[in-house]
Design a protein around this motif. Sequence first.
Motif, mmCIF file in Angstrom:
data_model
loop_
_atom_site.group_PDB
_atom_site.id
_atom_site.type_symbol
_atom_site.label_atom_id
_atom_site.label_comp_id
_atom_site.label_asym_id
_atom_site.label_seq_id
_atom_site.Cartn_x
_atom_site.Cartn_y
_atom_site.Cartn_z
ATOM 1 N N TYR A 157 -15.139 31.344 27.936
ATOM 2 C CA TYR A 157 -13.818 30.981 28.444
ATOM 3 C C TYR A 157 -13.734 31.121 29.965
ATOM 4 N N ALA A 158 -14.878 31.308 30.614
ATOM 5 C CA ALA A 158 -14.913 31.547 32.058
ATOM 6 C C ALA A 158 -14.141 30.503 32.863
ATOM 7 N N PRO A 159 -14.176 29.209 32.497
ATOM 8 C CA PRO A 159 -13.429 28.229 33.296
ATOM 9 C C PRO A 159 -11.922 28.467 33.332
ATOM 10 N N LEU A 160 -11.402 29.228 32.356
ATOM 11 C CA LEU A 160 -9.968 29.482 32.304
ATOM 12 C C LEU A 160 -9.543 30.692 33.116
ATOM 13 N N LEU A 161 -10.481 31.542 33.505
ATOM 14 C CA LEU A 161 -10.145 32.835 34.094
ATOM 15 C C LEU A 161 -9.978 32.727 35.605
ATOM 16 N N PHE A 162 -8.994 33.481 36.124
ATOM 17 C CA PHE A 162 -8.799 33.462 37.576
ATOM 18 C C PHE A 162 -9.633 34.536 38.257
ATOM 19 N N ASP A 163 -9.863 34.349 39.530
ATOM 20 C CA ASP A 163 -10.719 35.244 40.309
ATOM 21 C C ASP A 163 -9.973 36.537 40.629
ATOM 22 N N VAL A 164 -10.705 37.632 40.654
ATOM 23 C CA VAL A 164 -10.131 38.941 40.959
ATOM 24 C C VAL A 164 -11.060 39.683 41.915
ATOM 25 N N GLY A 165 -10.543 40.767 42.485
ATOM 26 C CA GLY A 165 -11.368 41.667 43.277
ATOM 27 C C GLY A 165 -11.736 42.874 42.434
ATOM 28 N N THR A 166 -13.011 43.201 42.377
ATOM 29 C CA THR A 166 -13.480 44.271 41.491
ATOM 30 C C THR A 166 -13.796 45.532 42.280
ATOM 31 N N ILE A 167 -13.230 46.642 41.811
ATOM 32 C CA ILE A 167 -13.442 47.964 42.402
ATOM 33 C C ILE A 167 -14.409 48.734 41.502
ATOM 34 N N PRO A 168 -15.388 49.447 42.060
ATOM 35 C CA PRO A 168 -16.317 50.216 41.213
ATOM 36 C C PRO A 168 -15.589 51.217 40.315
ATOM 37 N N PHE A 169 -16.251 51.600 39.233
ATOM 38 C CA PHE A 169 -15.714 52.626 38.343
ATOM 39 C C PHE A 169 -15.240 53.810 39.176
ATOM 40 N N PRO A 170 -14.033 54.349 38.912
ATOM 41 C CA PRO A 170 -13.460 55.394 39.778
ATOM 42 C C PRO A 170 -14.327 56.621 39.948
ATOM 43 N N GLY A 171 -15.229 56.898 39.010
ATOM 44 C CA GLY A 171 -16.112 58.042 39.159
ATOM 45 C C GLY A 171 -17.227 57.823 40.155
ATOM 46 N N ASP A 172 -17.457 56.575 40.572
ATOM 47 C CA ASP A 172 -18.519 56.273 41.534
ATOM 48 C C ASP A 172 -18.118 56.695 42.940
ATOM 49 N N ASP A 173 -19.105 57.051 43.753
ATOM 50 C CA ASP A 173 -18.837 57.572 45.089
ATOM 51 C C ASP A 173 -18.129 56.571 45.989
#
Length: 413
Positions: A157-173
């Motif tokens: 379903y990738a063609p339907l999805l909008f772009d986002v900004g991804t933040i690393p898992f909160p436990g990561d430095d």
Amino acid sequence: MTRTRIWHPFTQHGLGEPIPNIVRTEGAYLWMDTGERLIDAISSWWVTTHGHAHPSIAAAIAEAAAMTDQIIFAGHTHLQAEAVADGLAALFPAELAHIFFSDSGSTAVEVALKMALGFWAARGEGRHRILVLEGSYHGDTIGAMSVGARGVFNAPYAPLLFDVGTIPFPGDDDALDTLEAACREHAAALIVEPLVLGAGGMRMYAPERLAAMAAICARHGVLFIADEVMTGWGRTGALTACEQAGVVPDIMCLSKGLTGGSLPLAVTLASAAIYDAHYAPDRSRMFFHSSSYTANPIACAAAAANLAIWREEPVLERVAALSVIQADWVERAARWPGVIGARRLGTIAAFEVEDMRPGYLSALGPAIKARCAAAGVLIRPLGNTVYVMPPYCVSSDDLAQVYGAIENAIRVR
């Protein structure tokens, strides 16, 4: 075991796996048409809190069904919805002053995203970038998939999805520095699963990290959305995970345990600022969202009964007692051969089982599930991640059976 025409969720029917027919539920138990009993160790996909067929919730449902069925909620209201709104106002932060009803966790998230974008549009600011946590899950509708992890779940379903900004898992430095940089770019909102990434593998992080993320968003005027669909209603040891971090989000999504797990219902709680941005004499500024069954009176009656249980009974004491038992079993499980990463937060326990092919499509998960079912225990591992999230009425003897079945299932490998 029953074969039907039904197309079941997250089920590959091509594998020919048996589909048990559940005919009765009560407390922590499910009974099949064979007469066999299962201990529901995952609260039937994380929804059941006080136990199945809770008497006061069942009575409220019956009473409401005899009085009203569905009522149009656009421009109308009813006593059951008003009771839910009043009950939520008494339990949740005063800053979350406005309550929008919907039908499920996914729709609560869709509502939250639309509220956030509508807020910025009403202000005449071109903020539309949504920030998300790496590995998160927020549901299976298009907007909810867009703000969740990309992978086998949603690749077609990738063609339907909008772009986002991804933040690393909160436990990561580098998580907080990455969030700070993304917020400087005038993001619209950050949506998080507070303290636990559920379907992403029951990954847990500290309340201090949640508080730090909320503070960064506040400094940059980025809206903070807390998806408490799974983490709410006591799962993490408090009413909400945000409470443990001293965080009041701009928008909060609730579902699953809202009705004690009895009927589908969801709410999105919003601050006055979000509501006021849509409040005007201009009809084009209204919040354009609804569904046919918004605030269904029977579901609202169940939610009102659940809220009464939270007000009148020692629910958090039960949660605390269950958390202690879970902690003991996590300590034991950490010593089992092949177990890594044993962890617990509140009533949620999880660990990984070493596997040559880890991840959601690991064949180990279905094998463990089947072995546990044969021992009278319902679990549903996330690939090679095994978790236990029972209703709060589960007994210590029940949990001994649950963990005994899991240990034996792991040792069979």
